[in-house]
Each structure stands twice: as C-alpha cells, then as structure tokens.
Design an enzyme around this catalytic site. Structure first.
Site, mmCIF file in Angstrom:
data_model
loop_
_atom_site.group_PDB
_atom_site.id
_atom_site.type_symbol
_atom_site.label_atom_id
_atom_site.label_comp_id
_atom_site.label_asym_id
_atom_site.label_seq_id
_atom_site.Cartn_x
_atom_site.Cartn_y
_atom_site.Cartn_z
ATOM 1 N N ASP A 189 -6.228 -6.559 -6.152
ATOM 2 C CA ASP A 189 -5.800 -7.334 -4.977
ATOM 3 C C ASP A 189 -6.891 -8.329 -4.582
ATOM 4 O O ASP A 189 -7.560 -8.160 -3.562
ATOM 5 C CB ASP A 189 -5.488 -6.371 -3.816
ATOM 6 C CG ASP A 189 -4.983 -7.118 -2.598
ATOM 7 O OD1 ASP A 189 -4.367 -8.187 -2.754
ATOM 8 O OD2 ASP A 189 -5.200 -6.626 -1.465
ATOM 9 N N CYS A 209 -2.244 -13.538 -3.522
ATOM 10 C CA CYS A 209 -1.945 -14.003 -2.162
ATOM 11 C C CYS A 209 -2.088 -15.520 -2.071
ATOM 12 O O CYS A 209 -2.152 -16.075 -0.981
ATOM 13 C CB CYS A 209 -2.844 -13.309 -1.144
ATOM 14 S SG CYS A 209 -4.579 -13.666 -1.366
ATOM 15 N N PHE A 245 -11.381 -4.926 -5.323
ATOM 16 C CA PHE A 245 -11.333 -5.736 -4.090
ATOM 17 C C PHE A 245 -10.823 -4.860 -2.940
ATOM 18 O O PHE A 245 -9.834 -5.187 -2.282
ATOM 19 C CB PHE A 245 -10.437 -6.976 -4.275
ATOM 20 C CG PHE A 245 -10.750 -7.801 -5.492
ATOM 21 C CD1 PHE A 245 -11.807 -8.694 -5.471
ATOM 22 C CD2 PHE A 245 -10.012 -7.686 -6.659
ATOM 23 C CE1 PHE A 245 -12.104 -9.478 -6.599
ATOM 24 C CE2 PHE A 245 -10.300 -8.447 -7.784
ATOM 25 C CZ PHE A 245 -11.348 -9.340 -7.748
ATOM 26 N N ASP A 267 -15.990 -3.437 -4.182
ATOM 27 C CA ASP A 267 -15.991 -4.679 -3.392
ATOM 28 C C ASP A 267 -17.427 -5.204 -3.353
ATOM 29 O O ASP A 267 -18.372 -4.459 -3.587
ATOM 30 C CB ASP A 267 -15.499 -4.391 -1.968
ATOM 31 C CG ASP A 267 -14.945 -5.645 -1.280
ATOM 32 O OD1 ASP A 267 -13.711 -5.767 -1.168
ATOM 33 O OD2 ASP A 267 -15.756 -6.503 -0.850
ATOM 34 N N ARG A 323 0.851 -1.212 0.000
ATOM 35 C CA ARG A 323 0.000 0.000 0.000
ATOM 36 C C ARG A 323 0.877 1.249 0.000
ATOM 37 O O ARG A 323 0.628 2.208 -0.732
ATOM 38 C CB ARG A 323 -0.930 -0.012 1.223
ATOM 39 C CG ARG A 323 -2.054 -1.027 1.123
ATOM 40 C CD ARG A 323 -3.090 -0.826 2.222
ATOM 41 N NE ARG A 323 -2.689 -1.350 3.505
ATOM 42 C CZ ARG A 323 -3.013 -2.549 3.995
ATOM 43 N NH1 ARG A 323 -3.786 -3.356 3.287
ATOM 44 N NH2 ARG A 323 -2.604 -2.935 5.170
HETATM 45 N N1 SAH Z 1 -6.964 -4.792 -0.822
HETATM 46 C C1 SAH Z 1 -7.532 -5.026 0.475
HETATM 47 C C2 SAH Z 1 -7.734 -6.480 0.775
HETATM 48 C C3 SAH Z 1 -8.586 -7.240 -0.222
HETATM 49 S S1 SAH Z 1 -9.257 -8.719 0.398
HETATM 50 C C4 SAH Z 1 -6.696 -4.347 1.541
HETATM 51 O O1 SAH Z 1 -5.613 -3.798 1.241
HETATM 52 O O2 SAH Z 1 -7.119 -4.339 2.701
HETATM 53 C C5 SAH Z 1 -10.322 -9.257 -0.847
HETATM 54 C C6 SAH Z 1 -11.648 -8.537 -0.938
HETATM 55 O O3 SAH Z 1 -12.289 -8.997 -2.127
HETATM 56 C C7 SAH Z 1 -12.665 -8.794 0.174
HETATM 57 O O4 SAH Z 1 -13.020 -7.567 0.740
HETATM 58 C C8 SAH Z 1 -13.891 -9.428 -0.527
HETATM 59 O O5 SAH Z 1 -15.135 -8.938 -0.022
HETATM 60 C C9 SAH Z 1 -13.688 -8.967 -1.932
HETATM 61 N N2 SAH Z 1 -14.279 -9.779 -3.020
HETATM 62 C C10 SAH Z 1 -14.263 -11.131 -3.166
HETATM 63 N N3 SAH Z 1 -14.799 -11.482 -4.359
HETATM 64 C C11 SAH Z 1 -15.154 -10.332 -4.997
HETATM 65 C C12 SAH Z 1 -15.730 -10.033 -6.260
HETATM 66 N N4 SAH Z 1 -16.030 -10.985 -7.135
HETATM 67 N N5 SAH Z 1 -15.925 -8.738 -6.577
HETATM 68 C C13 SAH Z 1 -15.605 -7.751 -5.715
HETATM 69 N N6 SAH Z 1 -15.049 -7.979 -4.500
HETATM 70 C C14 SAH Z 1 -14.821 -9.246 -4.143
#
Ligand code: SAH
Length: 395
Positions: free
Chosen positions: A299, A339, A227, A249, A211
C-alpha cells in the site's frame, strides 16, 4: 455586481453534466475583476446561466462550482452540505462502529477543495482551493452550528495549495487542542491517531474497507505489510490470527505508533515486527536471502502527483509488485493498491500483469478493492475515484 465568466463555445457541456471544474482554456472572457477565491457567475458562450463558482486566477482549474442553483454561498449553504454529508454517512458509521470517518470528500460532497475528517469529537479540515480558503470563516461557522460539541483543527499544510496561490497553514481553529493519544475505532479495531503530527489529517481512513477485506486472507499465515504507517493492515492481520506480521515503513514515529496500536488492542505483539526500512531495498534483501511470505500487502504512497509523473509511477508500481511476487510462497496472496488518481484501474491491472511476467509467476486476480464508503464518488465527478486494489493469487 457579481463578476462573471463566459465559457468558450461548447464548454458548457461538462457543466450541464454537472462536472464542477472549469479549466483556464475553457474560458472565453472574464467580466468584472474577480480576485482569488471570489464567487463568480458562470455563463455559456451564448449567455445561458450555468453555475456559481469560486474563481482561482493562478490555477489551471480556473473555477470550481459551488452550486448549479441560483443560491447564496453563505453559512446556510455550508450547513446544508455538512448535514447532507453527515446523513449520507450515518449508516456507514453505524455498520463499522466508526469513531473516525471522512465527513467531507471535496467535490463528491459538493464542496470543492474541502476535506474534513472526523476523529472522535475533533474535526480536521483541509482547505485545498482558493474558493475554500475565501469561504473559510463561513465554513467554520457552519461546522460550529452542525457539530457544536466538536473541536476544529486545520491541516492545510499541503503543497497543492501553492497551485492555487495559497500558503500552507496548520493549527487549532476552535475548541481543544487534539491530544496525540486520541483513539478511534473502526470495525472493532482501535487506532491511535496523531492529528497534529500524523500524515494528511492523521490517518488513512480510505483503506478501512480494504483492511477489513484483507482479514480473510491471513489466518495462520506469515504476512509482510509494506508501507505500514501506524499499523493499518497489520492490526487487522493480527486480529485475523495471522501467524506472524512484519510491518515495514521509513517513518519511525509511525512504527512506534503501530506498535502502540497493537498493544492497545491487546494483540500478541510477539507475533509482530516493526521494521524501519525502505521497502524497495527490503524486498530486494528478502529476495536475495530467500525470505518468503504467504501474504504481501503493498500500500505505497501516491507515486503520481501529475500526468508528467505517471510513467515513472508505472515503473515504481511494477518494480515493487514484481518483487512482492518473487518473495511470495506458491499459492500466496498479494494485496496490492494504488492511491494515484491518475493510475486508472485498467492500467494498474496491466502493470500487475507485466510484473507477473517479469517475476515468472502465474497470477490470478481474485478480488477488487476501492476506497471506503465514506469516500464516495459523485457520478458527475469520476475523478473522485482514486484508490483501487486487487487481491492476487500468486502461484
Ligand atoms: N497502509 C497504511 C497507509 C500507508 S501510507 C494504512 O493502512 O494506514 C504510506 C506509507 O509509506 C507512509 O507511512 C510512509 O512513511 C511510507 N513510505 C513512503 N516511502 C517509503 C519507502 N520507500 N519505504 C517504506 N515506507 C515508505
């Protein structure tokens, strides 16, 4: 007498290299009747003592090493491991002004199957293995000794426990109930963390360094943060003076939290959007209607939980990265991460290369990322490296 396991001939090699896992196929014979999580002595085929390990009769990883020394696995043992882990992180905490960090990263901190994250004075434990579960009380005693002012909350509500023959568990262990409005700080950014209802232990601490590194790409740019969870990259983008940030998200609570986080930091919320959308669909919509961005952050959650899922995961990563490239302005930046521990860096790089071909764009790798420093990788345990990412220039 302590139960014992004897390894198949040749299988001692990994342990002599201090790798902490013993697979079921590597075991020649079991002596005594070790039960779920019991501590066993591990011997080579010719009777050389190798380690003390936790026995897990239902798991493919049949035993996980607690120690390569002949020491008792008692409260003192856990106290020492916790103290070592905290000491290793002191400079990292000081550098980042962190009030949230990973204190114990399982095997890489010599505590297989145990994750502990700290948010202010709340320690959140995740016990993932039979051994960790069996030593739960000793671990809790040790935490109380080393961190006497901290409350302890458990988030062992994870499905991998099933593989170890354990049920999911969540709840307060010691001290106060964590408030949903708990705020941590990293690199000068404030983040509200919901320990009880949030994902994992509440926050994705592992992306902290990425980040921070993302900030240099965003000044004056339009940014799509896919995401987004509770804002993460989007908050740093606002801090880095992005012109506009779209956070996407599927979790409405996460998006609400993301907006609250932007306000909490005093950022100009009019520059940000918080979209409840499926990223796979959203990217296609943007492609169809010609919406473009200067920076796309990608992500996603873990796509591959097992080797059987790896092929499908590869297709998923290729798809979203191709779409991201297609909606980037020429000269734009793609910040993309995986990840999935099973997705090796080289393979991820190949997937990005394939995505570039399909997108018909020239793509250059300009920076590489990894999990934050409080998520170390023990040299004997390369599996501890799971989070990788690239900054790509997309022309
Ligand atoms: N980038 C974030 C962490 C991402 S975790 C950070 O720095 O904190 C992954 C996220 O993807 C979760 O919040 C989950 O709700 C979301 N997610 C999972 N599948 C998804 C989809 N198909 N479309 C949008 N969001 C999704």
């Amino acid at each position: 007498m302590t139960p014992a396991i004897y390894l198949v001939k040749g299988r001692e090699k990994a342990l002599l290299r201090r790798h902490p896992w013993i697979f079921s196929r590597g075991i020649q014979k079991v002596e005594g009747k070790p039960e779920l999580g019991d501590t066993v002595d591990v011997f080579s085929n010719n009777g050389q003592w190798l380690a003390k390990a936790a026995f897990s009769p239902q798991s493919q990883i049949r035993a996980r090493v607690w120690s390569f020394e002949k020491e008792d696995i008692d409260t003192e043992f856990f106290v020492k491991r916790l103290q070592d882990a905290q000491a290793m992180r002191e400079p990292i905490i000081a550098r980042g002004g962190l009030t949230g960090y990973r204190l114990i990263a399982g095997e890489s901190d010599g505590l297989p199957g145990i994750t502990i994250d700290r948010y202010q004075d709340f320690l959140v434990c995740q016990l993932l293995s039979a051994g960790a579960e069996a030593k739960r009380e000793l671990l809790i005693d040790a935490i109380k000794q080393v961190f006497p002012t901290c409350s302890i909350y458990e988030r062992s509500d994870v499905s991998v426990r099933k593989k170890e023959g354990l049920k999911e568990r969540q709840g307060i262990i010691h001290g106060e109930m964590p408030p949903s409005s708990l705020v941590i700080e990293e690199n000068g950014v404030k983040i509200q963390v919901d320990i009880v209802k949030g994902h994992k232990t509440g926050f994705y601490l592992d992306q902290r360094d990425s980040r921070q590194q993302a900030m240099k790409y965003v000044e004056g740019k339009s940014v799509l943060n896919c995401f987004s969870y509770t804002g993460g990259f989007g908050l740093y983008a606002l801090k880095g003076n992005a012109a506009h940030v779209v956070n996407a998200d599927v979790s409405q609570p996460a998006l609400d939290n993301a907006k609250a986080n932007a306000e909490l930091n005093g950022f100009d919320v009019s520059k940000a959007e918080f979209l409840n959308a499926d990223v796979f669909k959203l990217l296609r919509e943007y492609r169809e209607n010609g919406t473009k961005f200067d920076v796309v952050i990608m992500d996603p959650p873990k796509f591959a939980e097992s080797k059987a899922q790896l092929n499908g995961a590869c297709r998923g990563y290729k798809d979203i990265n191709m779409l991201a490239m297609q909606i980037l302005n020429p000269g734009g930046t793609l910040l993309t991460y995986s990840c999935s521990g099973l997705m090796e860096t080289n393979l991820f790089q190949k997937i990005i290369a394939d995505a570039a071909l399909d997108a018909g764009r020239r793509v250059q790798f300009i920076e590489r990322f990894a999990q934050a420093a409080d998520h170390p990788v023990d040299s004997a345990y390369p599996e501890g490296f799971y989070l990788k990412g690239f900054a790509c220039q997309v022309n």
